[in-house]
Design a protein around this motif. Structure first.
Motif, PDB file in Angstrom:
ATOM      1  N   ARG A 203      -8.555   4.814  12.023  1.00 55.96           N
ATOM      2  CA  ARG A 203      -8.999   3.401  12.193  1.00 55.96           C
ATOM      3  C   ARG A 203      -9.167   2.788  10.748  1.00 55.96           C
ATOM      4  O   ARG A 203      -9.588   1.268  10.737  1.00 55.96           O
ATOM      5  N   THR A 204      -8.988   3.414   9.607  1.00 55.08           N
ATOM      6  CA  THR A 204      -9.300   2.966   8.507  1.00 55.08           C
ATOM      7  C   THR A 204      -8.210   1.813   7.827  1.00 55.08           C
ATOM      8  O   THR A 204      -6.972   2.274   7.909  1.00 55.08           O
ATOM      9  N   PRO A 205      -8.435   0.544   7.420  1.00 56.91           N
ATOM     10  CA  PRO A 205      -7.529  -0.185   7.107  1.00 56.91           C
ATOM     11  C   PRO A 205      -6.484   0.320   5.810  1.00 56.91           C
ATOM     12  O   PRO A 205      -7.089   1.162   5.146  1.00 56.91           O
ATOM     13  N   ASP A 206      -5.270  -0.055   5.704  1.00 58.27           N
ATOM     14  CA  ASP A 206      -4.302   0.598   5.123  1.00 58.27           C
ATOM     15  C   ASP A 206      -3.299  -0.189   4.613  1.00 58.27           C
ATOM     16  O   ASP A 206      -2.947  -1.389   5.060  1.00 58.27           O
ATOM     17  N   THR A 207      -2.443   0.242   3.722  1.00 62.79           N
ATOM     18  CA  THR A 207      -1.260  -0.575   3.425  1.00 62.79           C
ATOM     19  C   THR A 207      -0.165  -0.572   4.681  1.00 62.79           C
ATOM     20  O   THR A 207      -0.479   0.106   5.547  1.00 62.79           O
ATOM     21  N   ALA A 208       0.808  -1.669   4.543  1.00 66.75           N
ATOM     22  CA  ALA A 208       1.674  -1.893   5.564  1.00 66.75           C
ATOM     23  C   ALA A 208       2.445  -0.333   5.795  1.00 66.75           C
ATOM     24  O   ALA A 208       2.643  -0.189   6.904  1.00 66.75           O
ATOM     25  N   ILE A 209       2.830   0.522   4.998  1.00 72.07           N
ATOM     26  CA  ILE A 209       3.733   1.587   5.101  1.00 72.07           C
ATOM     27  C   ILE A 209       2.797   2.421   5.848  1.00 72.07           C
ATOM     28  O   ILE A 209       3.248   3.127   6.661  1.00 72.07           O
ATOM     29  N   VAL A 210       1.675   2.774   5.034  1.00 68.80           N
ATOM     30  CA  VAL A 210       0.727   3.812   5.722  1.00 68.80           C
ATOM     31  C   VAL A 210       0.387   3.509   7.190  1.00 68.80           C
ATOM     32  O   VAL A 210       0.375   4.292   7.739  1.00 68.80           O
ATOM     33  N   GLN A 211       0.040   2.172   7.429  1.00 61.91           N
ATOM     34  CA  GLN A 211      -0.231   1.909   8.795  1.00 61.91           C
ATOM     35  C   GLN A 211       0.803   2.070   9.669  1.00 61.91           C
ATOM     36  O   GLN A 211       0.744   2.298  10.952  1.00 61.91           O
ATOM     37  N   TRP A 212       1.972   1.965   9.382  1.00 59.03           N
ATOM     38  CA  TRP A 212       3.536   2.032  10.138  1.00 59.03           C
ATOM     39  C   TRP A 212       3.449   3.448  10.435  1.00 59.03           C
ATOM     40  O   TRP A 212       3.596   3.999  11.548  1.00 59.03           O
ATOM     41  N   ILE A 213       3.158   4.346   9.327  1.00 61.42           N
ATOM     42  CA  ILE A 213       3.219   5.803   9.485  1.00 61.42           C
ATOM     43  C   ILE A 213       2.361   6.325  10.602  1.00 61.42           C
ATOM     44  O   ILE A 213       2.303   7.041  11.418  1.00 61.42           O
ATOM     45  N   LYS A 214       1.047   5.720  10.399  1.00 64.66           N
ATOM     46  CA  LYS A 214      -0.112   6.092  11.339  1.00 64.66           C
ATOM     47  C   LYS A 214       0.255   5.843  12.900  1.00 64.66           C
ATOM     48  O   LYS A 214       0.029   6.509  13.796  1.00 64.66           O
ATOM     49  N   GLU A 215       1.072   4.460  12.783  1.00 67.87           N
ATOM     50  CA  GLU A 215       1.082   4.063  14.445  1.00 67.87           C
ATOM     51  C   GLU A 215       2.205   5.027  14.972  1.00 67.87           C
ATOM     52  O   GLU A 215       2.123   5.261  16.085  1.00 67.87           O
ATOM     53  N   MET A 216       3.265   5.277  14.061  1.00 70.41           N
ATOM     54  CA  MET A 216       4.283   6.468  14.580  1.00 70.41           C
ATOM     55  C   MET A 216       3.615   7.803  15.129  1.00 70.41           C
ATOM     56  O   MET A 216       4.114   8.082  15.811  1.00 70.41           O
ATOM     57  N   LEU A 217       2.666   8.143  14.349  1.00 64.79           N
ATOM     58  CA  LEU A 217       2.142   9.451  14.612  1.00 64.79           C
ATOM     59  C   LEU A 217       1.457   9.117  15.848  1.00 64.79           C
ATOM     60  O   LEU A 217       1.370  10.231  16.611  1.00 64.79           O
ATOM     61  N   ILE A 218       0.623   8.041  16.107  1.00 60.67           N
ATOM     62  CA  ILE A 218       0.229   7.968  17.427  1.00 60.67           C
ATOM     63  C   ILE A 218       1.034   7.875  18.318  1.00 60.67           C
ATOM     64  O   ILE A 218       0.819   8.843  19.646  1.00 60.67           O
ATOM     65  N   TRP A 219       2.060   7.215  18.208  1.00 58.38           N
ATOM     66  CA  TRP A 219       3.235   6.989  19.297  1.00 58.38           C
ATOM     67  C   TRP A 219       3.763   8.432  19.470  1.00 58.38           C
ATOM     68  O   TRP A 219       3.908   8.815  20.674  1.00 58.38           O
TER      69      TRP A 219
END
Length: 412
Positions: free
Chosen positions: A369-385
């Motif tokens: 849930r922590t704010p992150d850079t675009a690339i880190v956020q993309w990685i987190k979303e891919m991990l959830i998916w």
């Protein structure tokens, strides 16, 4: 079964009353509950009760009352700020867990428990501020701020993260977790922007600037709340109170995070919500304790008194309810009066092992849930998916939601 000693429970929130009811209904054991507030506390916010929490409420006889005042659901939907689906968690399931999850106001749960205490003839003494405990070999004496005293063979501390019972038996300091939450309640679902139709509720939405959840909270699902948890700089207790009271500042914090990069209904709900209804809650944690009992084991800690951590796993109230029911079965053991040192130690190990797993789960949710850079956020979303593609809707969380408190008897 041998006679069970008289019990005093300090704390009339959720865990304390649940313990008193479990003792009386399951085992015929009497207790008295002492509560700091002068009457039922209507403060607080909406909370989520997963199946492992709801199961305890049913066991103590208040689930049917609470269920009709909250929103029952099975699927928790997850998406990103671009409205792309990331997965669906089967957070509640009558098929897999016997119960759905429930979104309900904390005060509703507490009132149902207190009403059932009254119906069962279990005394609750309000307006009792504990100032001192004196523990002897055979009893514990409680002293309150009004000058009155009470005596019990065992005392249970269920008085929350800033526990006076805990302070009386050990030296600890609660610490700010680094996270806070902001919640707005009572939003009519029909008032949401039409873009909400593309996002099934309840829903968790993740983006580069953080996280926001939108969840129905009444029986028919016509009223919703929204909340966001986020990292925020530490403050003193006084400064936190001042910030929480500054509703303009609280709304500004939301508006800075949820701008035009989010679905329109998220932008609208955070921009237009009546700021006076916003609640800001800093999350405090209790450091890992070497023990949840006094040295002589006549004082026992449960719930947030023993293990408060951030609510980002939706398990705060659940852990207190599990503590309560497992402890009730421990206190009712036929050999408890003569072998309580061993039995309480076994209970403590069992609960500590589970709490470590739940804390790890909660911390992981916090990182997602922590704010992150675009690339880190993309990685987190891919991990959830990817997780849900791999595990399916159960998310490998059967160990969490399928827990049965009565299984404590197997460890003895």
């Amino acid at each position: 079964m041998s006679e069970i000693p008289y019990l005093a429970i300090v704390g009339g929130g959720i865990a304390g009353p649940a313990l008193a009811l479990s003792l009386k209904k399951h085992h015929g054991i009497s207790s008295t509950v002492y509560e700091l507030q002068p009457k039922h506390d209507v403060r607080g916010v909406n909370i989520t009760l997963a199946p492992n929490a709801v199961r305890v409420l049913q066991h103590v006889g208040v689930y049917d009352t609470v269920r009709t005042q909250g929103y029952s659901y099975e699927d928790l939907h997850m998406s990103n700020a671009r409205s792309q689906a990331l997965g669906t968690l089967l957070q509640g399931s009558p098929k897999h867990y016997n119960f759905s999850s429930l979104r309900v106001h904390r005060a509703i749960v507490q009132k149902a428990l207190l009403d059932e205490l009254k119906a069962q003839g279990i005394p609750v003494v309000f307006g009792k501020k504990l100032v001192q405990l004196r523990e002897d070999k055979e009893f514990v004496e409680l002293e309150f701020a009004d000058g009155t005293k009470a005596r019990a063979s065992f005392v249970i501390g269920a008085d929350g993260v800033h526990s006076r019972v805990r302070d009386a038996i050990m030296d600890t300091e609660t610490s700010y977790s680094g996270f806070m939450g902001i919640i707005g309640m009572g939003v009519k679902r029909e008032s949401l922007h039409k873009s909400a139709a593309q996002t099934p509720l309840p829903s968790f939405i993740f983006g580069g600037r953080g996280f926001v959840a939108v969840m129905p909270s009444d029986y028919k699902g016509t009223v919703v709340d929204f909340f966001s948890t986020m990292p925020y700089p530490a403050r003193s207790r006084k400064e936190w109170d001042e910030l929480a009271s500054d509703k303009t500042k609280v709304q500004e914090i939301l508006q800075q995070r949820f701008g035009d990069q989010w679905p329109k209904f998220i932008c609208d709900i955070t921009m237009e919500y009546n700021k006076e209804g916003l609640s800001l809650l800093p999350f405090f944690e209790v450091p890992p304790l070497e023990r949840w009992t006094s040295i002589k084991r006549r004082v026992v800690l449960i719930g947030d008194s023993a293990h408060a951590f951030t609510p980002q796993g939706g398990q705060g109230a659940a852990m207190g309810l599990e503590d309560a029911e497992t402890l009730s079965h421990t206190l009712a053991h036929p050999d408890f009066a003569s072998d309580y040192m061993r039995l309480l130690a076994a209970w403590e190990r069992h609960r500590s092992d589970r709490l470590r797993l739940v804390k790890d789960f909660t911390d992981l949710n916090g990182r997602l849930r922590t704010p992150d850079t675009a690339i880190v956020q993309w990685i987190k979303e891919m991990l959830i998916w990817g997780r849900f593609k791999w595990t399916g809707q159960l998310g490998n969380l059967q160990w969490l939601h399928g827990y049965n408190a009565e299984d404590i008897v197997r460890v003895f």
